[in-house]
Scaffold this active site. Structure first.
Site, PDB file in Angstrom:
ATOM      1  N   CYS A  19       1.134  -1.323   0.053  1.00 15.02           N
ATOM      2  CA  CYS A  19       0.156   0.084   0.066  1.00 15.02           C
ATOM      3  C   CYS A  19       0.755   1.298   0.250  1.00 15.02           C
ATOM      4  CB  CYS A  19      -1.095  -0.018   1.590  1.00 15.02           C
ATOM      5  SG  CYS A  19      -2.192   0.924   1.202  1.00 15.02           S
TER       6      CYS A  19
ATOM      7  N   ASP B 138       0.145   3.894   2.186  1.00 12.22           N
ATOM      8  CA  ASP B 138       0.702   4.197   2.963  1.00 12.22           C
ATOM      9  C   ASP B 138       1.779   4.224   3.881  1.00 12.22           C
ATOM     10  OD1 ASP B 138      -0.195   4.301   5.870  1.00 12.22           O
ATOM     11  OD2 ASP B 138      -2.096   3.585   6.166  1.00 12.22           O
TER      12      ASP B 138
ATOM     13  N   ARG C 269       2.701   4.594   6.603  1.00 16.69           N
ATOM     14  CA  ARG C 269       3.704   4.221   7.754  1.00 16.69           C
ATOM     15  C   ARG C 269       3.659   2.518   7.580  1.00 16.69           C
ATOM     16  NH1 ARG C 269      -2.054   4.418  10.119  1.00 16.69           N
ATOM     17  NH2 ARG C 269      -3.249   3.524   8.541  1.00 16.69           N
TER      18      ARG C 269
ATOM     19  N   HIS D  28      -1.720  -4.500   5.006  1.00 14.00           N
ATOM     20  CA  HIS D  28      -1.751  -4.067   6.352  1.00 14.00           C
ATOM     21  C   HIS D  28      -3.359  -3.438   7.180  1.00 14.00           C
ATOM     22  CE1 HIS D  28      -2.321   0.807   5.947  1.00 14.00           C
ATOM     23  NE2 HIS D  28      -2.203   0.068   4.221  1.00 14.00           N
TER      24      HIS D  28
ATOM     25  N   CYS E 296      -5.884  -0.094   6.892  1.00 13.82           N
ATOM     26  CA  CYS E 296      -6.094   1.011   5.879  1.00 13.82           C
ATOM     27  C   CYS E 296      -7.261   1.523   4.789  1.00 13.82           C
ATOM     28  CB  CYS E 296      -5.920  -1.068   4.667  1.00 13.82           C
ATOM     29  SG  CYS E 296      -6.222  -0.242   2.665  1.00 13.82           S
TER      30      CYS E 296
END
Length: 759
Positions: A591, A593, A595, A652, A655
């Site tokens: 992803c 993302d 993090r 993760h 999400c």
């Protein structure tokens, strides 16, 4: 592939006949003219060079530590031998050779051979280049029909008169020999015969056909003309120095050639202690039989390996061929003009000045050592030139070890940044004190110490400045990424004078946390606390405060500066090797993302992962609408061009894309279109039954989505074909952000990766 000693059995005799015998003949044809020329340059009887070639082949070849190295008389030792012959006479020089061999035997027994590798290659190459210049200048006079002078400078001074006054038949023979040497190797069909042998044959035939009055090689009696050694007379200190010089020069040249020979074949690696012992035995035998000192020789070793040698039989047999040839055809050698041998030595001397070595040394800043050594050998003498080169190499090494860089720059209003790199010793104290003196009193200072070592004088200077600066109201934050020399000195811990590997205790933190860290000043100079947006100490029970506010927004450019300062020096050699080509083993789909940092959760480095990131780590099915060529192109390139062996889909927790699928997709047209590719994951989530370990619908959908994307990958024919053939593997991961825990997919279920417990 080479044959080891233990592997040489009856079944390998065919390999010896097929590979080693032809290679030995090639080396023999190269060794004979070179041995004759080196004997002439050394002022020794011509037969002495042939004796050394035989002993180097048979004794050193049979006992040596390398299966392809060829030993014999070396041009690099000719200056030493010539000086010894002039000082003590030839028979005493043979005795010195015997004693040098005994010394080498002792050094080999003590297993100190690897210590020779501590000699700077710049010194060795500079020495050989200097020897080459001296040989070339002296032999040029012989080629021109005159006689060489006592020194290289005298040879240069006398050269114009030699060129103007001497135009004999010997000059024609010398020029003809050099011409053949230059042209012979450039004609492919002629390369079967070594150029040195061809040049001497052409010179000998020309001299015989023309009947010119030329000086011929004196080889009356063949090997029977050699004389037994005689103990040298004179100052024993000088004699001991001569023994040591011959032993060390011959040993170092042999060992460096032995190391280089490892790159010429794929057989057993060289045993340096065994090689040094073999060189000692060969020098004892060669000196006792009236031969020149023996050493491993690069030219003959390279010729042996390129000719296809597979075992030490090639080296041994080449010595046998030299013995048989000299015994049976000494009259042929006696037909060679000395002017032709001088021309051959002139050619060899010029080749010893290898510009390729200069280019290699330039990147390591060792060119001064090379040229100082070479100049010392040419202008003063061999031993003196080597001593000068070793001394300069030691000084430069000491300078590098004591090198320190102090960079002071203003980082803002009343804020300064000081970066100290290198080894901070008393030698760098004046530079450090001068730089720190320019920082205004009462200012805030970020002090980065990238140190390999800090001595007491440097610590006292730095610490005294810090105390004085803080007394006037200044603030100093000390950071030591490469080892806590300063902190250890404050606490009284023991300091180790060795390089400490870099600490990676905070490199993975987000920018804001690293910008907000400061020493706690609680007595432990190595401890830190993370401050919050307001500048107060963190109150988080885990030691990490809440994220800073807007004033803590990091500067991307400052992050790149930190990379250049801390990380780039460590990864530069690695990235330089892979700059032209990437060979990742995995395609990692995850992803977007912020993090999720793939290299952290997989502990991978540059070149390992070919990464594809998008919202929701989605893989559109083949032929899906709307089409997405970007994802398909990445998968296609990874599989077909980079030939990755594994594709990993990593989801993760929490999400945002899966949250949108469970609720209402935001009014963002492009995002709504993209999330259509997640409908199969949502349908699979609805159809599956809830499991007992389910932590909630979002968590379950995030995991189901990973499984679905792996199925979507199989809809691409080129992926499915490779998976079925067992050439490509698909796997799924799930990263629980809150727990910092990776789960791996096993039979439709995710299992946490076990932790490695220590202690």
């Amino acid at each position: 592939m080479t044959i080891s000693d233990d592997a040489l059995s009856r079944r390998n005799w065919k390999s010896v006949l097929r590979h080693d015998v032809p290679a030995s003949l090639v080396v023999f044809l190269v060794a004979v003219p070179l041995s004759l020329g080196i004997a002439v340059a050394s002022g020794a009887p011509v037969a002495a060079g042939l004796v050394a070639a035989v002993v180097g082949g048979v004794v050193a070849g049979a006992l040596g530590g390398s299966v392809v190295q060829v030993s014999g008389p070396a041009a690099g030792l000719s200056l030493v031998v010539a000086e010894l012959v002039h000082t003590y006479g030839w028979r005493a020089t043979c005795a010195i050779t015997v004693m040098a061999g005994v010394l080498q035997l002792g050094l080999g027994w003590l297993k100190v051979a690897r210590a020779a590798l501590g000699v700077s290659p710049a010194v060795v190459h500079g020495m050989l280049a200097g020897v080459g210049v001296v040989i070339a200048l002296s032999q040029l006079h012989i080629v021109l029909g005159g006689s060489p002078q006592r020194s290289a400078l005298e040879n240069v001074v006398e050269l114009p008169a030699q060129i103007l006054d001497n135009h004999t038949h010997g000059v024609v023979i010398g020029v003809l020999t050099i011409g053949v040497l230059l042209v012979w190797g450039r004609v492919p069909r002629l390369r079967a015969v070594p150029a040195p042998l061809a040049a001497l044959m052409v010179a000998a035939l020309t001299a015989a056909l023309t009947g010119w009055d030329l000086t011929k090689v004196d080889l009356k009696g063949g090997f029977s003309s050699v004389e037994a050694p005689l103990m040298p007379q004179g100052d024993w200190h000088a004699i001991a120095g001569a023994v040591l010089l011959v032993a060390l020069l011959a040993g170092v040249e042999s060992l460096l050639t032995c190391v280089a020979s490892n790159r010429l074949h794929d057989g057993p690696r060289a045993d340096l202690d065994r090689e040094l012992t073999a060189q000692g035995a060969a020098n004892v035998v060669s000196g006792a039989l009236g031969g020149l000192p023996v050493a491993g020789v690069v030219v003959r070793t390279t010729t042996n390996a390129r000719a296809g040698a597979r075992s030490r039989w090639s080296t041994v047999l080449h010595g046998v061929w030299v013995l048989l040839f000299t015994a049976a055809f000494a009259w042929v050698i006696a037909m060679i003009p000395l002017e032709a041998l001088a021309a051959l030595l002139l050619f060899i001397g010029v080749q010893m000045v290898n510009l390729g070595h200069v280019r290699n040394l330039r990147g390591h800043r060792e060119i001064p050592v090379y040229f100082v050594t070479m100049a010392g050998v040419v202008l003063i003498g061999l031993a003196e030139g080597v001593a000068l080169g070793l001394g300069l190499a030691a000084l430069l090494a000491l300078r590098r070890l004591a090198w320190v860089s102090v960079d002071v720059r203003q980082a803002g209003e009343r804020r300064w940044r000081v970066v100290v790199d290198g080894s901070l010793t008393f030698l760098g104290v004046p530079r450090l004190a001068e730089a720190l003196r320019g920082i205004p009193a009462g200012s805030a200072v970020e002090l980065d110490l990238h140190l390999d070592f800090m001595d007491n004088a440097a610590f006292e200077t730095l610490h005294a400045w810090r105390l004085e600066h803080e007394r006037t109201g200044g603030v100093i934050d000390v950071d030591e990424p490469h080892g806590e020399w300063y902190s250890a000195a404050i606490s009284g811990a023991r300091l180790y004078p060795a390089r400490i590997p870099p600490r990676h205790d905070r490199w993975w933190l987000p920018w804001a946390y690293r910008r907000g860290s400061r020493p706690t000043h609680s007595g432990d100079a190595g401890s830190y606390e993370v401050i919050d947006a307001g500048g107060a100490g963190g109150g988080d029970p885990d030691g990490v405060s809440a994220l800073p506010g807007p004033q803590g927004v990091p500067d991307l450019l400052e992050g790149t500066r930190e990379f250049q300062r801390r990380t780039a020096p460590m990864v530069r050699p690695l990235l330089h090797r892979m700059a032209r080509k990437q060979s990742p083993s995995h395609l990692f789909i995850t992803c977007a993302d912020s993090r999720i940092v793939p290299n952290i959760i997989t502990a991978s480095g540059p070149g390992d992962l070919f990464t594809l990131r998008n919202i929701g780590n989605l893989v559109p099915r083949a032929g899906a609408v709307p089409a997405d060529d970007s994802v398909a192109a990445t998968i296609e390139y990874a599989v077909k061009v980079l030939e990755v062996r594994m594709i990993t889909v990593c989801g993760h927790s929490g999400c945002g894309a899966m949250t949108a699928l469970l609720g209402e997709v935001p009014e963002l047209p492009a995002l709504r279109s993209w999330l259509r590719h997640g409908r199969q994951s949502l349908a699979r989530f609805v159809a599956e039954e809830r499991t007992e370990d389910d932590a909630g619908p979002l968590d379950r959908l995030c995991r189901v989505n990973v499984i679905q994307q792996l199925d979507n990958l199989r809809t691409h024919p080129f992926v499915d074909t490779l998976v079925q053939a067992g050439r490509l593997e698909l796997t799924g991961l799930y990263f629980d952000i809150g727990a910092a825990r990776v789960h791996v997919l096993e039979q439709e279920r995710f299992t946490p990766v076990p932790e490695l417990r220590t202690g």
